[in-house]
Design an enzyme around this catalytic site. Structure first.
Site, PDB file in Angstrom:
ATOM      1  N   ARG A  85      92.979 -68.563   4.981  1.00 12.86           N
ATOM      2  CA  ARG A  85      93.186 -67.134   5.151  1.00 12.86           C
ATOM      3  C   ARG A  85      94.091 -66.884   6.350  1.00 12.86           C
ATOM      4  O   ARG A  85      94.144 -67.678   7.279  1.00 12.86           O
ATOM      5  CB  ARG A  85      91.850 -66.408   5.347  1.00 12.86           C
ATOM      6  CG  ARG A  85      91.081 -66.193   4.051  1.00 12.86           C
ATOM      7  CD  ARG A  85      89.788 -65.432   4.259  1.00 12.86           C
ATOM      8  NE  ARG A  85      88.823 -66.241   4.982  1.00 12.86           N
ATOM      9  CZ  ARG A  85      88.554 -66.137   6.276  1.00 12.86           C
ATOM     10  NH1 ARG A  85      89.158 -65.204   7.007  1.00 12.86           N
ATOM     11  NH2 ARG A  85      87.687 -66.924   6.847  1.00 12.86           N
ATOM     12  N   TYR A 213      96.378 -68.963  -1.749  1.00 13.70           N
ATOM     13  CA  TYR A 213      95.102 -69.489  -1.255  1.00 13.70           C
ATOM     14  C   TYR A 213      93.930 -68.561  -1.608  1.00 13.70           C
ATOM     15  O   TYR A 213      94.050 -67.338  -1.494  1.00 13.70           O
ATOM     16  CB  TYR A 213      95.158 -69.694   0.278  1.00 13.70           C
ATOM     17  CG  TYR A 213      93.790 -70.015   0.824  1.00 13.70           C
ATOM     18  CD1 TYR A 213      93.224 -71.275   0.619  1.00 13.70           C
ATOM     19  CD2 TYR A 213      93.009 -69.045   1.448  1.00 13.70           C
ATOM     20  CE1 TYR A 213      91.940 -71.555   1.053  1.00 13.70           C
ATOM     21  CE2 TYR A 213      91.722 -69.317   1.886  1.00 13.70           C
ATOM     22  CZ  TYR A 213      91.193 -70.575   1.677  1.00 13.70           C
ATOM     23  OH  TYR A 213      89.915 -70.846   2.088  1.00 13.70           O
ATOM     24  N   LYS A 222      87.041 -62.056  -1.164  1.00 19.11           N
ATOM     25  CA  LYS A 222      86.939 -61.376   0.121  1.00 19.11           C
ATOM     26  C   LYS A 222      87.566 -59.972   0.068  1.00 19.11           C
ATOM     27  O   LYS A 222      87.051 -59.039   0.687  1.00 19.11           O
ATOM     28  CB  LYS A 222      87.577 -62.220   1.229  1.00 19.11           C
ATOM     29  CG  LYS A 222      86.905 -63.592   1.399  1.00 19.11           C
ATOM     30  CD  LYS A 222      85.444 -63.444   1.728  1.00 19.11           C
ATOM     31  CE  LYS A 222      84.603 -64.693   1.585  1.00 19.11           C
ATOM     32  NZ  LYS A 222      84.896 -65.839   2.381  1.00 19.11           N
ATOM     33  N   HIS A 242      78.655 -60.862   3.919  1.00 17.56           N
ATOM     34  CA  HIS A 242      79.129 -62.253   3.845  1.00 17.56           C
ATOM     35  C   HIS A 242      77.915 -63.174   3.978  1.00 17.56           C
ATOM     36  O   HIS A 242      77.725 -63.823   4.995  1.00 17.56           O
ATOM     37  CB  HIS A 242      80.122 -62.482   4.987  1.00 17.56           C
ATOM     38  CG  HIS A 242      80.919 -63.744   4.889  1.00 17.56           C
ATOM     39  ND1 HIS A 242      81.485 -64.358   5.981  1.00 17.56           N
ATOM     40  CD2 HIS A 242      81.249 -64.518   3.825  1.00 17.56           C
ATOM     41  CE1 HIS A 242      82.131 -65.446   5.600  1.00 17.56           C
ATOM     42  NE2 HIS A 242      82.004 -65.569   4.302  1.00 17.56           N
ATOM     43  N   SER A 264      82.655 -68.411   7.889  1.00 19.43           N
ATOM     44  CA  SER A 264      83.237 -69.364   6.950  1.00 19.43           C
ATOM     45  C   SER A 264      83.131 -70.784   7.503  1.00 19.43           C
ATOM     46  O   SER A 264      83.361 -70.998   8.698  1.00 19.43           O
ATOM     47  CB  SER A 264      84.715 -69.036   6.725  1.00 19.43           C
ATOM     48  OG  SER A 264      84.849 -67.716   6.282  1.00 19.43           O
ATOM     49  N   CYS A 266      80.586 -72.728   7.977  1.00 20.29           N
ATOM     50  CA  CYS A 266      79.455 -72.997   8.884  1.00 20.29           C
ATOM     51  C   CYS A 266      78.196 -73.355   8.097  1.00 20.29           C
ATOM     52  O   CYS A 266      77.079 -73.205   8.601  1.00 20.29           O
ATOM     53  CB  CYS A 266      79.177 -71.803   9.781  1.00 20.29           C
ATOM     54  SG  CYS A 266      80.425 -71.561  11.054  1.00 20.29           S
ATOM     55  N   LYS A 268      77.104 -72.308   4.764  1.00 23.07           N
ATOM     56  CA  LYS A 268      76.407 -71.422   3.814  1.00 23.07           C
ATOM     57  C   LYS A 268      76.133 -72.148   2.498  1.00 23.07           C
ATOM     58  O   LYS A 268      75.051 -72.050   1.939  1.00 23.07           O
ATOM     59  CB  LYS A 268      77.212 -70.145   3.536  1.00 23.07           C
ATOM     60  CG  LYS A 268      77.143 -69.131   4.666  1.00 23.07           C
ATOM     61  CD  LYS A 268      77.518 -67.718   4.231  1.00 23.07           C
ATOM     62  CE  LYS A 268      78.935 -67.600   3.728  1.00 23.07           C
ATOM     63  NZ  LYS A 268      79.958 -67.978   4.718  1.00 23.07           N
ATOM     64  N   THR A 269      77.149 -72.876   2.014  1.00 26.73           N
ATOM     65  CA  THR A 269      76.971 -73.576   0.740  1.00 26.73           C
ATOM     66  C   THR A 269      75.870 -74.624   0.861  1.00 26.73           C
ATOM     67  O   THR A 269      75.025 -74.762  -0.031  1.00 26.73           O
ATOM     68  CB  THR A 269      78.308 -74.205   0.285  1.00 26.73           C
ATOM     69  OG1 THR A 269      79.309 -73.185   0.298  1.00 26.73           O
ATOM     70  CG2 THR A 269      78.214 -74.797  -1.102  1.00 26.73           C
ATOM     71  N   ASN A 270      75.858 -75.357   1.970  1.00 26.53           N
ATOM     72  CA  ASN A 270      74.819 -76.382   2.159  1.00 26.53           C
ATOM     73  C   ASN A 270      73.427 -75.772   2.196  1.00 26.53           C
ATOM     74  O   ASN A 270      72.492 -76.289   1.584  1.00 26.53           O
ATOM     75  CB  ASN A 270      75.061 -77.169   3.451  1.00 26.53           C
ATOM     76  CG  ASN A 270      76.293 -78.058   3.358  1.00 26.53           C
ATOM     77  OD1 ASN A 270      76.793 -78.326   2.271  1.00 26.53           O
ATOM     78  ND2 ASN A 270      76.781 -78.510   4.497  1.00 26.53           N
ATOM     79  N   ASP A 293      78.039 -67.196  -0.768  1.00 23.68           N
ATOM     80  CA  ASP A 293      79.070 -66.586   0.080  1.00 23.68           C
ATOM     81  C   ASP A 293      78.945 -65.073   0.232  1.00 23.68           C
ATOM     82  O   ASP A 293      79.199 -64.558   1.307  1.00 23.68           O
ATOM     83  CB  ASP A 293      80.454 -66.926  -0.489  1.00 23.68           C
ATOM     84  CG  ASP A 293      81.583 -66.690   0.504  1.00 23.68           C
ATOM     85  OD1 ASP A 293      81.401 -66.961   1.697  1.00 23.68           O
ATOM     86  OD2 ASP A 293      82.666 -66.235   0.071  1.00 23.68           O
ATOM     87  N   ARG A 383      89.199 -77.330  -0.832  1.00 21.25           N
ATOM     88  CA  ARG A 383      88.128 -76.599  -1.519  1.00 21.25           C
ATOM     89  C   ARG A 383      87.874 -77.134  -2.923  1.00 21.25           C
ATOM     90  O   ARG A 383      88.753 -77.743  -3.536  1.00 21.25           O
ATOM     91  CB  ARG A 383      88.542 -75.123  -1.640  1.00 21.25           C
ATOM     92  CG  ARG A 383      88.752 -74.420  -0.301  1.00 21.25           C
ATOM     93  CD  ARG A 383      87.486 -73.794   0.170  1.00 21.25           C
ATOM     94  NE  ARG A 383      87.560 -73.278   1.537  1.00 21.25           N
ATOM     95  CZ  ARG A 383      86.614 -72.499   2.064  1.00 21.25           C
ATOM     96  NH1 ARG A 383      85.565 -72.149   1.352  1.00 21.25           N
ATOM     97  NH2 ARG A 383      86.698 -72.098   3.311  1.00 21.25           N
TER      98      ARG A 383
END
Ligand code: SAT
Ligand code: MN
Length: 600
Positions: A85, A213, A222, A242, A264, A266, A268-270, A293, A383
């Protein structure tokens, strides 16, 4: 065909536009500006997707990966200067500058339109213009909202198909409702000096030029689901955040849903896909993934906040994703995945730093022979795009039109020092201050320096479509008679010790902290009161089977009064940067805590 579309290129057979005049008119208008050779209305079907993928394989936009190890999966290499971004080129264009606030870059709408329309002028000559109707959220949910993205990038179409409910059902809902967010996108020349990501919240529209992107080009994400939606949410009485959403099912079969905001890259997905530690698994604990997300929340008839994930897929950070860190993510991306800017092995398997296998990357993300002395194999912000349905922990509740009731809201950042593992806000007002005060070290998800501490309230610094002062006031407004608001917590998985190593194991062990939060929600655990909030009574947080050093226990559960005094000075300056607009209630809460910190 109406008069305004008659001199336009014919639509692709079978995809002939909409019954909604306002949509046809807008498409005619953008086609007149961008002059595409053809217009394709996306139906979202398999045949359409297969044809787009085949064309992208033929022209090198997509590279087929190893069909045995990674069926129906693709590698895309972006332009080397188009990998994240671009916050300095991302604008919120409201008529009044103060409405966008100091948290946004701003331009007057007329100037912004003129600037970007000059770039769009004729930019799709020789290209096909794709019209993508999409729905953010379950197609039949009253919380969902629709949009239409126009793009000249088939890569964007393929990604939007994974990330949103795209195609015919979305178009039908748009035609029924008559409203939609307008998103115009062109990759242009992929030239960073000819790039803008502009938002016009009052017009419910987005214009994005010069980048392919994710966060800049997949406009449902976003741009719509946070910047435009936060604006809509403010006027309609809901929240666009978010945040990941997960369900924690205990051995008694009760599930509590938690929403958590981290900046972003940090984790979140995990956290959203966490695998419980062995002891917990054996006892019957389960984690259900709703989203990783974005979270849209609204008060339900019982006063609780109900949340949906507006997305249908994951656009996750590849580096560091391994069997150990996130086995559910790894399982998800074994097939039907688009990888962007990862390395690749000689036999066509995707590869990134921290993948934790013994494969060797042959080629790096730029397509050159891999030399670790030159660059990592995968870009740090490389990604994967994959459908949420492929995730082993995916919850069927993610399709529930009513959403899931939220028991706890968690804020968190990447803080090497000062901030303990977990603390609880006293009440909603304090919780809003905890969110508003969030700080985090920057990551590779945006261009610019990495590892610099900045204030990132509610992890929304790059995503809030209006003035943070008004946003905090909106958050405060949920505290009204009859509301049954979630408890608010703050976590820090990233605390380091004197030797510079992480003190908390993180990943699956984070469930220990979530369990404690649920105990608090159920009134089963106490807290140690401090000025910054309630710290866990250590014996009430299940640390069994963990080896934590003396330093780790002291620091992770400790409260450093002097350090927090300095932190609160910084928070006060940050809030003051918003002047009179900052809600008095939030300033008063800050003053109360500042007073307690200074007391004995
Ligand atoms: O903005 S993206 O959606 O590309 C990823 C992120 O930074 O959260
Ligand atoms: Mn994000």
């Amino acid at each position: 065909m109406n008069a305004r579309t008659k001199d336009l290129p014919a639509a692709t057979p079978g995809t002939s536009g909409s019954t909604l005049q306002a949509l046809n008119d807008w498409i005619a208008e953008v086609a007149a500006l961008t002059r595409p050779d053809a217009i394709h209305w996306c139906d979202g079907g398999d045949a359409e997707n297969a044809a787009l993928i085949a064309a992208m394989e033929a022209d090198g936009t997509l590279i087929r990966l190893n069909e045995d190890t990674n069926p129906r999966s693709w590698l895309h290499r972006s332009h080397p200067e188009d990998v994240a971004r671009v916050e300095h080129l991302t604008l919120v264009c409201t008529p009044d500058r103060d409405e966008a606030g100091p948290n946004n870059h701003w331009m007057p709408p007329a100037e912004a339109h003129a600037k970007i329309d000059a770039l769009f002028d004729g930019c799709m000559r020789g290209r096909t213009m794709y019209v993508i109707p999409y729905c953010m959220g379950p197609i039949d949910s009253p919380l969902s909202r629709c949009g239409v993205e126009v793009t000249d990038s088939p890569y964007v179409v393929a990604n939007m198909r994974i990330m949103t409910r795209m195609g015919a059902p979305a178009l039908a809902r748009i035609e029924r409702e008559g409203t939609f967010v307008k998103g115009l996108h062109s990759i242009g020349e992929l030239d960073p000096s000819r790039r803008w990501i502009m938002h016009f919240p009052h017009e419910l529209s987005i214009k994005s030029y010069g980048s392919g992107y994710g966060g800049n080009a997949l406009l449902g994400k976003k741009c719509h689901a946070l910047r435009i939606a936060s604006h809509q949410a403010r006027s309609e009485g809901w929240l666009a955040e978010h945040m990941l959403i997960l369900g924690v099912e205990n051995p008694q079969g009760e599930t509590h849903y938690i929403a958590a905001a981290f900046p972003s890259a940090c984790g979140k997905t995990n956290l959203a896909m966490l695998i419980p530690p062995e002891g917990y698994r054996e006892a019957g604990w389960k984690i259900w993934t709703i989203g990783d997300d974005i979270c849209w929340m609204r008060p339900g008839p019982d006063g609780r906040l109900y949340a949906i994930n507006p997305e249908a897929g994951f656009f996750g950070v590849a580096p560091g994703t391994s069997k150990k860190s996130n086995p559910n993510a790894l399982a998800s991306i074994q097939a039907d995945t688009i990888f962007t800017n990862v390395g690749v092995t000689a036999d066509g398997q995707p590869w990134w730093e921290g993948i934790g296998n013994d494969q060797v990357p042959a080629t790096d993300w730029r397509g050159e022979p891999h030399d670790p002395a030159v660059r990592p194999a995968a870009h740090p912000n490389s990604r994967f795009t994959v459908s949420a349905r492929r995730c082993p922990s995916w919850s069927p509740m993610a399709e529930d039109p009513q959403g899931v009731p939220i028991s706890a809201i968690v804020f968190g950042g990447r803080r090497a020092s000062l901030v303990p593992l977990v603390f609880e806000a006293r009440d909603w007002t304090h919780g809003v201050l905890v969110g508003a005060s969030m700080g985090s070290e920057t990551t590779a998800a945006a261009t610019g320096a990495v590892g610099v501490m900045r204030r990132d309230p509610m992890a929304m610094k790059p995503f809030c479509g209006y003035n943070f002062a008004d946003y905090f006031a909106h958050w405060l407004s949920f505290d009204k008679p009859g509301a049954k608001l979630p408890k608010v917590f703050h976590v820090n998985w990233f605390r380091k010790g004197a030797a510079g190593r992480f003190l908390w194991p993180g990943f699956g062990d984070n469930l220990r902290v979530l369990e404690w939060m649920i105990d608090r929600v159920k009134g089963k655990a106490g807290v140690v009161e401090t000025p910054i909030g309630g710290l866990p009574v250590q014996e009430e947080l299940d640390l069994e089977g963990l080896v934590l050093s003396e330093e780790a226990r002291r620091v992770l559960f400790g409260f450093d009064r002097e350090g927090w005094q300095a932190e609160f000075d910084g928070i006060g300056e940050f809030l003051d940067g918003y002047g009179e607009r900052m809600p008095a209630r939030l300033k008063a809460e800050w003053g109360r805590i500042q007073g307690e910190l200074q007391g004995s």
